[in-house]
Design a protein around this motif. Sequence first.
Motif, PDB file in Angstrom:
ATOM      1  N   ASP A  77     -27.706 -25.670  -8.019  1.00  0.00           N
ATOM      2  CA  ASP A  77     -26.270 -25.773  -7.782  1.00  0.00           C
ATOM      3  C   ASP A  77     -26.108 -26.399  -6.400  1.00  0.00           C
ATOM      4  O   ASP A  77     -26.396 -25.780  -5.386  1.00  0.00           O
ATOM      5  N   LEU A  78     -25.672 -27.631  -6.378  1.00  0.00           N
ATOM      6  CA  LEU A  78     -25.616 -28.406  -5.135  1.00  0.00           C
ATOM      7  C   LEU A  78     -24.230 -28.434  -4.510  1.00  0.00           C
ATOM      8  O   LEU A  78     -23.979 -29.227  -3.601  1.00  0.00           O
ATOM      9  N   LEU A 101     -31.737 -28.405 -14.604  1.00  0.00           N
ATOM     10  CA  LEU A 101     -30.322 -28.157 -14.887  1.00  0.00           C
ATOM     11  C   LEU A 101     -29.614 -28.246 -13.546  1.00  0.00           C
ATOM     12  O   LEU A 101     -29.783 -27.372 -12.694  1.00  0.00           O
ATOM     13  N   VAL A 102     -28.843 -29.296 -13.339  1.00  0.00           N
ATOM     14  CA  VAL A 102     -28.291 -29.571 -12.018  1.00  0.00           C
ATOM     15  C   VAL A 102     -26.770 -29.559 -12.054  1.00  0.00           C
ATOM     16  O   VAL A 102     -26.149 -30.421 -12.698  1.00  0.00           O
ATOM     17  N   GLU A 103     -26.192 -28.576 -11.378  1.00  0.00           N
ATOM     18  CA  GLU A 103     -24.744 -28.525 -11.198  1.00  0.00           C
ATOM     19  C   GLU A 103     -24.380 -29.308  -9.940  1.00  0.00           C
ATOM     20  O   GLU A 103     -25.099 -29.239  -8.951  1.00  0.00           O
ATOM     21  N   TRP A 104     -23.301 -30.057  -9.978  1.00  0.00           N
ATOM     22  CA  TRP A 104     -22.844 -30.900  -8.877  1.00  0.00           C
ATOM     23  C   TRP A 104     -23.906 -31.946  -8.515  1.00  0.00           C
ATOM     24  O   TRP A 104     -24.256 -32.139  -7.348  1.00  0.00           O
ATOM     25  N   PRO A 105     -24.447 -32.665  -9.510  1.00  0.00           N
ATOM     26  CA  PRO A 105     -25.533 -33.613  -9.242  1.00  0.00           C
ATOM     27  C   PRO A 105     -25.132 -34.769  -8.323  1.00  0.00           C
ATOM     28  O   PRO A 105     -25.985 -35.325  -7.634  1.00  0.00           O
ATOM     29  N   GLU A 106     -23.854 -35.104  -8.282  1.00  0.00           N
ATOM     30  CA  GLU A 106     -23.415 -36.223  -7.439  1.00  0.00           C
ATOM     31  C   GLU A 106     -23.712 -35.950  -5.955  1.00  0.00           C
ATOM     32  O   GLU A 106     -23.849 -36.874  -5.168  1.00  0.00           O
TER      33      GLU A 106
END
Length: 160
Positions: A77-78, A101-106
């Motif tokens: 979670d980024l 699994l990447v949240e907020w990948p931007e």
Amino acid sequence: MQIALADSEATEALGRALASTRPPLAAVHLHGDLGAGKSTLARALLRELGVQGPIRSPTYTLVERYPVPGGEAWHLDLYRIGDATELDFLGLDGGEATLWLVEWPERGAAALPAADLHVHLAQAGPGRRAWLEGGTPSGLDWLAALAQTGSLPGFPAGRP
């Protein structure tokens, strides 16, 4: 692929369907505002892969690692990072991860693996709406396999 998700149970069903059709190596970028269901979907996917015990949101730790068949799943979670260079200190350069699994990948930009699958979640009235897009040939195959299962609410089998 667009899917209407009537409630959190439907979001969980999507997570389970993704788990049951996932390729051996995969990166999933989860997009959506706060409360859109990114963590709900990730938790259901991890449970379906056999993760036991608590599945914590990585909001403060940035990354949580879980053993899954064939390797490790890394849930990131980024939201709280200010710059992609902050990822240098998380030890993400090893080859242990078979599922990202990447949240907020931007916010992680080029420091992340390319997304095989983009999952965009948004609130839609009392439920949610999901848009799934393949980012690689493997991701497109994943979507085709998902469509063939017929296990998605409101989405007939065979429609990619």
